[in-house]
Design a protein around this motif. Structure first.
Motif, mmCIF file in Angstrom:
data_model
loop_
_atom_site.group_PDB
_atom_site.id
_atom_site.type_symbol
_atom_site.label_atom_id
_atom_site.label_comp_id
_atom_site.label_asym_id
_atom_site.label_seq_id
_atom_site.Cartn_x
_atom_site.Cartn_y
_atom_site.Cartn_z
ATOM 1 N N TYR A 76 0.822 -1.207 0.000
ATOM 2 C CA TYR A 76 0.000 0.000 0.000
ATOM 3 C C TYR A 76 0.861 1.263 0.000
ATOM 4 N N LEU A 77 1.834 1.331 0.884
ATOM 5 C CA LEU A 77 2.655 2.535 0.999
ATOM 6 C C LEU A 77 3.500 2.767 -0.245
ATOM 7 N N LYS A 78 3.974 1.683 -0.871
ATOM 8 C CA LYS A 78 4.735 1.844 -2.107
ATOM 9 C C LYS A 78 3.850 2.374 -3.229
ATOM 10 N N SER A 79 2.567 2.037 -3.182
ATOM 11 C CA SER A 79 1.652 2.476 -4.244
ATOM 12 C C SER A 79 1.268 3.944 -4.126
ATOM 13 N N VAL A 80 1.459 4.534 -2.937
ATOM 14 C CA VAL A 80 1.050 5.923 -2.711
ATOM 15 C C VAL A 80 1.841 6.892 -3.580
ATOM 16 N N GLY A 81 3.147 6.626 -3.739
ATOM 17 C CA GLY A 81 3.977 7.500 -4.560
ATOM 18 C C GLY A 81 4.766 8.529 -3.782
ATOM 19 N N PHE A 82 5.103 8.217 -2.513
ATOM 20 C CA PHE A 82 5.951 9.123 -1.751
ATOM 21 C C PHE A 82 7.273 9.345 -2.486
ATOM 22 N N ASN A 83 7.823 10.541 -2.348
ATOM 23 C CA ASN A 83 9.122 10.814 -2.959
ATOM 24 C C ASN A 83 10.210 9.943 -2.353
ATOM 25 N N VAL A 84 10.121 9.739 -1.041
ATOM 26 C CA VAL A 84 11.028 8.824 -0.333
ATOM 27 C C VAL A 84 10.206 8.063 0.705
ATOM 28 N N LEU A 85 10.438 6.763 0.809
ATOM 29 C CA LEU A 85 9.740 5.932 1.785
ATOM 30 C C LEU A 85 10.769 5.132 2.577
ATOM 31 N N THR A 86 10.757 5.304 3.903
ATOM 32 C CA THR A 86 11.608 4.510 4.794
ATOM 33 C C THR A 86 10.690 3.702 5.695
ATOM 34 N N LEU A 87 10.732 2.387 5.553
ATOM 35 C CA LEU A 87 9.813 1.518 6.275
ATOM 36 C C LEU A 87 10.609 0.441 7.005
ATOM 37 N N PHE A 88 10.690 0.565 8.329
ATOM 38 C CA PHE A 88 11.358 -0.438 9.151
ATOM 39 C C PHE A 88 10.372 -1.545 9.495
#
Length: 306
Positions: A74-86
């Motif tokens: 889901y978060l990858k599909s949003v289109g954030f400029n940068v995504l950091t997911l621990f």
């Protein structure tokens, strides 16, 4: 150039059931329908910032479980400029059980923060360089307070404009508040933080003055149907609550905070950003779901209606 926003905050999987009315204690109701989707205050606010024109880096944490896999997609599909997911295998992905009344649009929420409360010092240290690149920093309190403090300290040391939505309730000392540029409590949290029972604009102004005395530069207190009180110190500005045909109030506060920061990142004054955010939140309430996309022309129509 889009302003750079860093949002550190929670991610939850929301399980939403729509009912004719909210249940009474001990009562069982049949839902009209239900849906599972991405949510959490951090995620919701980051998405609103992105949709209102900011360049957004979102930092969150999930569990190594099925909800975590759904959340990552889901978060990858949003289109954030940068995504950091621990991620962690010690706690489940944060989740929330939400009941929405179709007759009143009010909601009841029970949240399990899960992995959101396990962010480590080492994980935040990995984000220092990217946090330092931000123009604005947006946080809430659905993560462990130690991590929230660490991120605020990084922002403060680098003269980043910091917005803190102090919900849900966690103990905040004056030293922390003094590092925050804009504090955005609702009436309940403002009452808790100041000892003033906030019920209208006048009482909100008294609470805002106490928050300033604690060190916070500016504050925006949400007053429900009465709108918002923006306090710039001596100057107090009433921000209207735009009329809406509310269908779902879940995430409306997140819509406001995310849009506020998104507009600040694009150069709006705090007053103009708050006006836009109020209109954005009003449109959000007319949609089902905490982060349902909509055309920003609907926001402009609200603003033009004043």
């Amino acid at each position: 150039m889009k302003g750079k926003v860093c949002v550190f905050g929670s991610f939850n999987i929301d399980v939403v059931a729509r009912v004719d009315r909210l249940p009474c204690p001990g009562e069982s109701l049949l839902a009209n329908n239900s849906v599972t989707s991405g949510g959490g205050k951090g995620s919701n606010q980051a998405i609103a910032s992105l949709r209102t024109g900011a360049n957004v880096h979102y930092i969150g944490k999930i569990g190594d479980d099925t909800f975590g896999q759904i959340g990552r997609r889901y978060l990858k599909s949003v289109g954030f400029n940068v995504l950091t997911l621990f991620s962690t295998n010690e706690k489940a992905t944060g989740n929330a059980l939400i009941y929405v009344s179709e007759s009143s649009a009010e909601n009841m929420i029970v949240a399990d923060p899960g992995a959101n409360m396990t962010v480590t010092e080492e994980e935040i240290n990995k984000c220092v360089a990217s946090i330092e690149c931000a123009d604005l920093l947006l946080l809430q309190l659905e993560n462990n307070l130690s991590a929230v403090r660490q991120v605020i300290d990084i922002g403060y040391k680098n003269d980043i404009f910091i917005v803190l939505n102090p919900i849900p309730r966690q103990p905040l000392d004056d030293a922390l508040l003094a590092k925050v540029n804009v504090l955005t409590p609702d009436a309940i949290e403002a009452s808790y933080m100041t000892g003033v029972k906030v019920i209208d604009l006048n009482s909100a102004a008294k609470a805002a003055d106490i928050l300033h005395a604690k060190g916070t530069q500016y504050s925006i207190i949400a007053l429900g149907e009465m709108g918002y009180l923006l306090s710039l110190g001596a100057e107090k500005i009433a921000i209207p609550n735009f009329k809406s045909q509310a269908k779902d109030t879940t995430g409306v506060a997140d819509a406001f905070n995310g849009a506020l920061v998104g507009r600040l990142a694009n150069g709006d004054s705090l007053k103009d950003a708050a006006m836009y955010a109020s209109a954005y939140a009003s449109v959000s309430a007319e949609k089902f779901g905490a982060s349902t996309p909509f055309d920003l022309s609907e926001v402009e129509e609200k603003l033009a209606s004043l």
